[in-house]
Design an enzyme around this catalytic site. Structure first.
Site, PDB file in Angstrom:
ATOM      1  N   HIS A 193      37.780  34.930  40.885  1.00 58.85           N
ATOM      2  CA  HIS A 193      38.950  35.271  41.884  1.00 58.85           C
ATOM      3  C   HIS A 193      39.945  34.111  41.587  1.00 58.85           C
ATOM      4  CE1 HIS A 193      39.698  37.478  45.516  1.00 58.85           C
ATOM      5  NE2 HIS A 193      40.301  36.366  46.081  1.00 58.85           N
ATOM      6  N   ARG A 235      39.356  42.732  41.773  1.00 59.10           N
ATOM      7  CA  ARG A 235      38.227  41.764  42.495  1.00 59.10           C
ATOM      8  C   ARG A 235      36.990  41.948  41.374  1.00 59.10           C
ATOM      9  NH1 ARG A 235      40.726  44.609  46.735  1.00 59.10           N
ATOM     10  NH2 ARG A 235      41.763  42.991  48.383  1.00 59.10           N
ATOM     11  N   HIS A 277      46.578  43.736  48.306  1.00 61.15           N
ATOM     12  CA  HIS A 277      46.603  42.871  49.568  1.00 61.15           C
ATOM     13  C   HIS A 277      47.215  43.759  50.710  1.00 61.15           C
ATOM     14  CE1 HIS A 277      47.671  39.411  46.732  1.00 61.15           C
ATOM     15  NE2 HIS A 277      46.423  39.554  46.848  1.00 61.15           N
ATOM     16  N   ARG A 281      42.151  36.037  39.389  1.00 65.82           N
ATOM     17  CA  ARG A 281      42.908  36.999  40.107  1.00 65.82           C
ATOM     18  C   ARG A 281      44.234  36.478  40.971  1.00 65.82           C
ATOM     19  NH1 ARG A 281      42.830  41.702  43.882  1.00 65.82           N
ATOM     20  NH2 ARG A 281      42.876  40.661  45.950  1.00 65.82           N
ATOM     21  N   TYR A 339      51.316  33.006  47.466  1.00 69.71           N
ATOM     22  CA  TYR A 339      51.614  32.647  46.066  1.00 69.71           C
ATOM     23  C   TYR A 339      52.977  32.046  45.945  1.00 69.71           C
ATOM     24  CZ  TYR A 339      47.212  35.285  45.440  1.00 69.71           C
ATOM     25  OH  TYR A 339      45.884  35.585  45.661  1.00 69.71           O
ATOM     26  N   LYS A 391      38.214  46.457  49.051  1.00 70.22           N
ATOM     27  CA  LYS A 391      38.340  45.646  50.386  1.00 70.22           C
ATOM     28  C   LYS A 391      38.915  46.664  51.436  1.00 70.22           C
ATOM     29  CE  LYS A 391      39.129  41.080  52.416  1.00 70.22           C
ATOM     30  NZ  LYS A 391      39.871  39.943  52.070  1.00 70.22           N
TER      31      LYS A 391
END
Length: 333
Positions: free
Chosen positions: A281, A150, A307, A284, A316, A175
């Site tokens: 992002h 990130r 994630h 990413r 994705y 995160k």
């Protein structure tokens, strides 16, 4: 009771009891929330107070919170994420600062959360984009695409967390407050070494000038007082100039400004003829998509970008669907 939020910061200096926004900041810092979250929560609290005629939140409750959030969705037409951000700020204010537990907010008109697939660049677009960047902006744009970091994970990268011998980067306090390891592309090893050398020269100059301390999270500075001046804890991407920390007033060298990267990406997109909206992002997203395209296991792709849920990674697979490119249109028949 009428509350004037613009005067909140004056009372601590005058020796009075802290006002609401000062107390909100104090609690956020005690609980180790980031400076950005602090600024966002204070801003939503101020907006809530002003929207209700400057009344003190203690004199209001669930009805006013519901009305404020519904107004954001209906009249303000904000995104669902923005409304959730305001809700989180107000819940924190009431629960952690005022000690008031709000009932379940059933009367809120919820902003619609649209179903969207992420913007992803093709390999050719990534190549064209990065070819029009250089220096530190190029390296900071390459890390989200090459390692899945990130933006703030890249900016806050510490020297000790780059392992050149193992071609590995450790992303700290990402995160959800989690650490993880990801790949260090060989292409970026030498440019990163040069950044570390540059950071070392700046750190040595700061030490000679009587500075050199860096901000450490979660009271580590008190637990390890010498660590603030150790080179391993310094940022890989330090700012060109020292500045005063708004939390404690100490002069330190912060990390590189993310706004400079955003401007560099916008300029590179324009020069490369890319019309898609591109941010760090986006790169990413492209990292995860291109890994799946090359046959990487979905669990691996889940772990590298960090994630929490595999459902996030599965987004994705919709991008890989390519909008029906494997089928033949009836019009072409």
């Amino acid at each position: 009771m009428i509350y004037r939020p613009e005067n909140a910061d004056m009372h601590v200096a005058r020796g009075r009891a802290p006002r609401l926004l000062d107390e909100l900041r104090r609690v956020l810092r005690v609980k180790h929330y980031s400076l950005r979250t602090e600024q966002i929560y204070v801003d939503w609290t101020r907006r809530f107070i002003l929207a209700n005629g400057r009344r003190h939140p203690r004199d209001m409750g669930a009805a006013e919170v519901e009305a404020f959030l519904s107004h954001l969705a209906v009249q303000g037409n904000v995104a669902a994420s923005t409304q959730n951000q305001a809700l989180s700020a107000l819940l924190f204010l009431y629960r952690e600062v005022l000690g008031i537990e709000l009932p379940w907010l059933d009367g809120v008109t919820r902003a619609k959360r649209p179903t969207r697939v992420p913007t992803v660049l093709s390999r050719d677009e990534v190549t064209r984009l990065l070819a029009r960047m250089d220096g530190r902006p190029w390296l900071l744009a390459s890390l989200p695409y090459g390692s899945g970091l990130r933006l703030m994970e890249a900016l806050r990268l510490r020297v000790k967390d780059v392992d050149f011998s193992r071609n590995e980067i450790t992303a700290r306090d990402g995160k959800g407050g989690k650490d993880r390891r990801t790949m260090l592309p060989r292409t970026l090893a030498d440019p990163l070494r040069r950044e570390v050398e540059r950071a070392h020269h700046l750190h040595e100059a700061d030490l000679r000038a009587g500075f050199g301390a860096v901000w450490l999270p979660h009271a580590l500075a008190r637990k390890y007082p010498a660590a603030t001046r150790e080179f391993g804890w310094q940022y890989v991407f330090p700012s060109a100039h020292r500045s005063r920390d708004p939390r404690d007033g100490q002069e330190r060298r912060h990390h590189f400004d993310d706004g400079m990267l955003a401007r560099a990406l916008k300029k590179a997109c324009r020069e490369a003829g890319i019309v898609k909206p591109v941010s760090a992002h986006t790169l990413r997203h492209s990292f995860a998509t291109h890994l799946l395209e090359s046959g990487s296991d979905i669990r691996t792709v889940q772990e590298l970008p960090g994630h929490r849920d595999v459902k996030t990674t599965q987004i994705y697979t919709h991008v890989l669907n390519r909008g029906g490119q494997d089928a033949t249109s009836p019009l072409d028949r």
